[in-house]
Every structure is written in structure tokens, then in C-alpha cells.
Enzyme design. Structure first.
Site, PDB file in Angstrom:
ATOM      1  CB  SER A  29      -0.929   0.006   1.214  1.00 57.54           C
ATOM      2  OG  SER A  29      -0.202  -0.163   2.415  1.00 57.54           O
ATOM      3  CG  ASN A 116      -3.515  -5.182  12.950  1.00 59.66           C
ATOM      4  OD1 ASN A 116      -2.942  -5.053  11.868  1.00 59.66           O
ATOM      5  ND2 ASN A 116      -3.817  -6.358  13.471  1.00 59.66           N
ATOM      6  CB  THR A 161     -42.712  23.532  -8.061  1.00 57.57           C
ATOM      7  OG1 THR A 161     -43.864  23.962  -8.813  1.00 57.57           O
ATOM      8  CG2 THR A 161     -42.563  24.418  -6.838  1.00 57.57           C
ATOM      9  CG  HIS A 162     -43.640  19.907 -10.587  1.00 58.38           C
ATOM     10  ND1 HIS A 162     -43.680  18.615 -10.102  1.00 58.38           N
ATOM     11  CD2 HIS A 162     -44.414  20.631  -9.735  1.00 58.38           C
ATOM     12  CE1 HIS A 162     -44.478  18.562  -9.046  1.00 58.38           C
ATOM     13  NE2 HIS A 162     -44.921  19.779  -8.787  1.00 58.38           N
ATOM     14  CB  SER A 283     -17.217  23.317 -28.868  1.00 57.80           C
ATOM     15  OG  SER A 283     -17.211  22.389 -29.937  1.00 57.80           O
ATOM     16  CG  ASN A 291     -19.297  23.539 -24.097  1.00 59.46           C
ATOM     17  OD1 ASN A 291     -20.365  23.969 -24.535  1.00 59.46           O
ATOM     18  ND2 ASN A 291     -18.434  22.881 -24.830  1.00 59.46           N
ATOM     19  CE1 TYR A 323      -6.010  -3.723   9.137  1.00 62.36           C
ATOM     20  CE2 TYR A 323      -5.018  -5.880   8.767  1.00 62.36           C
ATOM     21  CZ  TYR A 323      -5.241  -4.576   8.369  1.00 62.36           C
ATOM     22  OH  TYR A 323      -4.694  -4.122   7.201  1.00 62.36           O
ATOM     23  CD  GLN A 328      -2.693  -2.640   2.164  1.00 60.82           C
ATOM     24  OE1 GLN A 328      -2.033  -2.887   3.170  1.00 60.82           O
ATOM     25  NE2 GLN A 328      -2.381  -3.105   0.978  1.00 60.82           N
ATOM     26  CE  LYS A 331      -4.469   2.696   5.162  1.00 61.28           C
ATOM     27  NZ  LYS A 331      -5.284   1.450   5.159  1.00 61.28           N
TER      28      LYS A 331
HETATM   29  N1  ARG Z   1      -1.077  -1.398   5.325  1.00 64.92           N
HETATM   30  C1  ARG Z   1      -1.960  -1.969   6.263  1.00 64.92           C
HETATM   31  C2  ARG Z   1      -3.340  -1.302   6.140  1.00 64.92           C
HETATM   32  O1  ARG Z   1      -3.466  -0.352   5.462  1.00 64.92           O
HETATM   33  C3  ARG Z   1      -1.445  -1.750   7.636  1.00 64.92           C
HETATM   34  C4  ARG Z   1      -1.895  -2.770   8.625  1.00 64.92           C
HETATM   35  C5  ARG Z   1      -1.369  -4.093   8.276  1.00 64.92           C
HETATM   36  N2  ARG Z   1      -1.475  -5.010   9.365  1.00 64.92           N
HETATM   37  C6  ARG Z   1      -1.245  -6.319   9.163  1.00 64.92           C
HETATM   38  N3  ARG Z   1      -1.297  -7.064  10.191  1.00 64.92           N
HETATM   39  N4  ARG Z   1      -0.982  -6.793   7.991  1.00 64.92           N
HETATM   40  O2  ARG Z   1      -4.310  -1.751   6.684  1.00 64.92           O
END
Ligand code: ARG
Length: 464
Positions: A29, A116, A161-162, A283, A291, A323, A328, A331
């Protein structure tokens, strides 16, 4: 020190082969969660300070950790930090670099902590900062609405209205409707913030930790209002993110409705308003066109933010405690929502301030649809006619006027009196657009005097 395989991960002691390249990319990530680096460092500082106070690590360890984190902060700010996919996420990247910089003290930082509770803390810290920024952006857009509404407290336009002409309203009054929506949005964010601002750290992996930690201290250090009460909930809860996305979806929905109106008002059929040219595009094939790209895109991006809300709800619905790696996936929708919302609010504050009106066209449109018909009915009611009967009289009068191609205010008195003997010369006071608007003179009404009073209150309200 044991021989390190080049692919060796922080947690790889148990594993007999390196992770597959695609799997590494699939599970990492760091490419997106690195944006939480400041929160991650802040969380680590507070955690390390607590560990030292509780004598879980030594004073020298704390000094080393602080020095290392300060250097990492500099490196990241200068764009010199080497983010590596091998280290999976923002947390492990920073921890690995810390250990490279300060040795064993770096390895002690993770005592009594898990990724976590660390990631849950980081998201909350990150989101808290973004909520505060977005709340300011809402205020800026509200201020732009006030500014344009002030110039147009007397500008008459058809209220619909409408999407059919209904009754005359002032443009200032119309804009203040959006002020109200945004004010609820602002309050909603403040409410979400309360549930964001709780500390998960200390929950460790899921059950808490065996060290004598002081969670209240860490909470205070990081400006949290308190700690998450239950460790299992602390590491698995993403309600706060869903609530934020719901609030964001509503903000975008409000902006999308305003966009739809701007698109209509800017079309040559309406020609009610213009916005500055920097918010429009031409355009490539039709040279005559200007536009409304910005409102159109905002309307489109609302779908994207709504999608993120659904994504997070779906992400959570099947997860057992505590968890799971599914989390993940919270995000990217969250980050994209923050970016989309921030850009949209910023652009709209500027674009709304640039609105200019064609008061003549607005007025013409308001005169087209017998928008003062209700006023005639009210006039008759005030003279004693039951409302349903008045409604009938007016319907007939409208039909007559329509046949003559006239507005009600242009129909001769004798003709009107043919529909009801209660009608006298004074009827024309209520049949004009100005008369109609001015007579809706109570709190929340469209009378220019009321709009001015509402504007004064609005200015005060956004100061708070
Ligand atoms: N990158 C992970 C997340 O966004 C962090 C937590 C990972 N924890 C684990 N036990 N793999 O959730």
C-alpha cells in the site's frame, strides 16, 4: 546478524521463499498510504514518549528515536526519502529507515504496538486534519454565496417547482438555500470529527498489550478527545471513515444540484447567469460555444464520491472481528474523496463569486408563467373567499389571460372583475413580481427585506 535475503521482509522469519513480485505489488500500500507519513511520525513520537515515561524503553532509546524520526521527516519533506515496495506500507518504510539510522532503538519503537492499531491511528489523525481543512473550504464557499446574494437581494427570478415557473423569488433568496445546505454540511463534519478523534493505539494487534502502557497520555499528546474503549473495535472500526464519506457525498450532492442549476441558467435558453470565462471551455468544433465544464464535472464527480461511500460500506459488511487486510482498501476511496471534495469546494468558492446575472432575462422568465397566480388567490382569500373557490377563480382568470397572450398584471380590471366581484384596483399591487415577492415578508420568506435580514444572520453564523 543473520544473512538477509534481498527480498526479506520485516516479518519474514517464518517464510521459506520470497514473496512473488506480483503478490508484492498486490499487497503493498506504500504507493498510496505514504500520504499519511506525517500522521505516522506524529503517532510514533507520542508512542515512543509514552514508552520511555513508562520505562518500557530507555531514555537514550527515546532520544535516538526522536533524532531518527526528525531526520526521516526532513528526508520526506525534501523528497529524498526512498519509498520501497519491499517494505509494503508507510509504517514499515519509516520503521525500516529508522532502524537503519539509529539501530536497536528503532527496533524497540514497535514495542506494545501493532500495525493494526498504528494504521487506525494514522487514518484518524490524517482525516482529522483534512476535516478541519474541508470545513474551512465550506465556509469560503458559503461566503461567496453571501457575497453574490447580497448583490441580488432584490433581483427577481422565477422560482420553479417541477421545473415549471411557480412563483417569483429573489436570486439572493435562491442562493441562500445553498448556504443552508452547506451549513448543515459544516455541522455534519463537526459531528463526524468527534468520532474520528478517538485514539486506537494501545489496542495493539487486537487484544491489547502486556506492557504497562498509558493510553490516556498518548491520546492527550496527539490531541485526541479520548481513547477507543474496546481493543477489538479500535483496530477494526472504520465507521468514522464511512461517516465522513457519507458527509462528503452529501456535500457533493449539494454542489451537484447547484451545478445542475448553473448549467441550466448558463444555457442560452435561460441566459440567467454567467460565470467567469476561466471556468468554461470552448468546443473544438463549434466556435460559438462556451461550455459549463466545471459544473458538469462536479455533477459527474458526485457519482464518483457516492461510489466511494458504497465501496467502504461493502468493504466492511462481511468482515469478522478484528483486523483484516481488506481494511487496506479503505484508503484509496478515502483519499480520492478528500482530493475530489477539496478541489471541488475550492473551485466553486471562486466560481460562485464570479457569477453575474442578467436581471432582465430573469424577470422576463418570471413574467412568462403566471407566477403571481397564487398571489391573486391569496388576495381573494383575504377578502373572504374560501381558498378552494379562490383557486378556481384564478384558474379561470389565468386561462383568460393566456388566451389574450397577457400576464395577469396586464389583464384589464373589468375583465378580472368578471371572474370575481371582490377584485378592485388594489389587485395590481399583488400581481406584479415586486409586489408578490415583497409580500412574502416573514422569516424564511423571499421578500428582499427578509433576504437582507437572513444575510446578516448568515454572516454571523459563519463566524462561529
Ligand atoms: N497497510 C496496512 C493497512 O493499510 C497496515 C496494517 C497491516 N497489518 C497487518 N497485520 N498486515 O491496513
Amino acid at each position: 546478524m543473520a544473512e538477509q535475503h534481498p527480498n526479506t521482509k520485516t516479518w519474514s522469519g517464518l517464510f521459506s521463499e520470497p514473496v512473488d513480485e506480483l503478490v508484492k505489488r498486490y499487497t503493498a500500500s506504500v504507493t498510496f498510504d505514504q500520504r499519511m507519513w506525517a500522521a505516522d511520525i506524529a503517532g510514533s513520537r507520542a508512542h515512543a514518549t509514552m514508552l520511555a515515561r513508562q520505562k518500557i524503553i530507555g531514555a537514550q532509546d527515546l532520544t535516538d528515536i526522536e533524532r531518527g524520526l526528525a531526520q526521516i521527516e526532513e528526508e520526506i519533506k525534501a523528497g529524498k526519502f526512498n519509498w520501497s515496495l519491499d517494505d509494503e506500507d508507510v509504517h514499515l518504510n519509516i520503521e525500516k529507515r529508522l532502524t537503519a539510522l539509529v539501530g536497536d532503538a528503532g527496533k524497540r519503537l514497535h514495542t506494545g504496538r501493532s500495525r493494526n492499531d498504528q494504521v487506525a491511528t494514522d487514518i484518524r489523525l490524517y482525516l482529522r486534519g483534512e476535516i478541519d481543512r474541508i470545513a474551512q473550504l465550506i465556509r469560503a464557499l458559503q461566503l461567496s454565496l453571501i457575497t453574490v446574494a447580497e448583490k441580488n437581494a432584490d433581483t427577481l427570478m422565477p422560482g420553479f417547482t417541477h421545473l415549471q415557473v411557480a412563483q417569483p423569488v429573489t436570486f439572493g433568496h435562491h442562493l441562500l438555500a445553498y448556504f443552508e445546505m452547506l451549513d448543515r454540511d459544516h455541522a455534519r463534519l463537526a459531528d463526524v470529527r468527534k468520532r474520528v478523534n478517538r485514539l486506537p493505539l494501545g489496542a495493539a494487534a487486537l487484544a491489547g498489550t502486556t506492557y504497562p502502557i498509558d493510553r490516556e497520555f498518548v491520546a492527550k499528546e496527539l490531541g485526541f478527545d479520548g481513547v477507543c474503549e474496546n481493543s477489538l473495535d479500535a483496530v477494526s472500526d472504520r465507521d468514522f471513515a464511512i461517516e465522513f464519506l457519507a458527509a462528503a457525498s452529501l456535500i457533493m450532492t449539494h454542489i451537484s444540484r447547484l451545478s445542475e442549476e448553473l448549467i441550466l441558467w448558463m444555457s442560452p435558453r435561460f441566459a440567467f447567469v454567467r460565470v467567469a470565462d476561466r471556468f468554461c471551455t470552448g468546443s473544438s468544433i463549434m466556435p460559438q460555444k462556451k461550455n459549463p465544464d466545471v459544473p458538469e464535472l462536479a455533477r459527474g464527480k458526485t457519482g464518483r464520491v457516492n461510489g466511494h461511500l458504497v465501496a467502504l460500506l461493502t468493504l466492511m459488511k462481511g468482515q469478522p472481528l478484528a483486523y483484516n487486510k481488506d481494511n487496506q482498501e479503505d484508503k484509496e476511496p478515502l483519499f480520492d474523496t478528500v482530493d475530489t471534495l477539496s478541489d471541488t469546494l475550492t473551485i466553486f468558492a471562486d466560481m460562485v463569486a464570479s457569477i453575474t446575472v442578467n436581471a432582465e432575462n430573469m424577470k422576463k422568465a418570471a413574467l412568462e408563467g403566471f407566477s403571481t397566480a397564487t398571489d391573486l388567490a391569496d388576495y381573494l382569500v383575504k377578502k373572504g373567499l374560501p381558498f378552494r373557490d379562490a383557486h378556481e377563480v384564478v384558474a379561470r382568470a389565468v386561462r383568460h389571460a393566456s388566451g389574450l397572450g397577457l400576464d395577469l398584471a396586464q389583464v384589464p380590471l373589468a375583465d378580472l372583475q368578471g371572474f370575481s366581484p371582490l377584485i378592485t384596483e388594489t389587485v395590481y399591487d399583488v400581481l406584479t413580481l415586486d409586489g408578490s415577492a415583497a409580500s412574502r415578508n416573514h422569516i424564511g420568506g423571499t421578500a428582499p427585506a427578509q433576504v437582507r435580514a437572513a444575510l446578516n444572520r448568515a454572516r454571523e453564523r459563519i463566524k462561529a
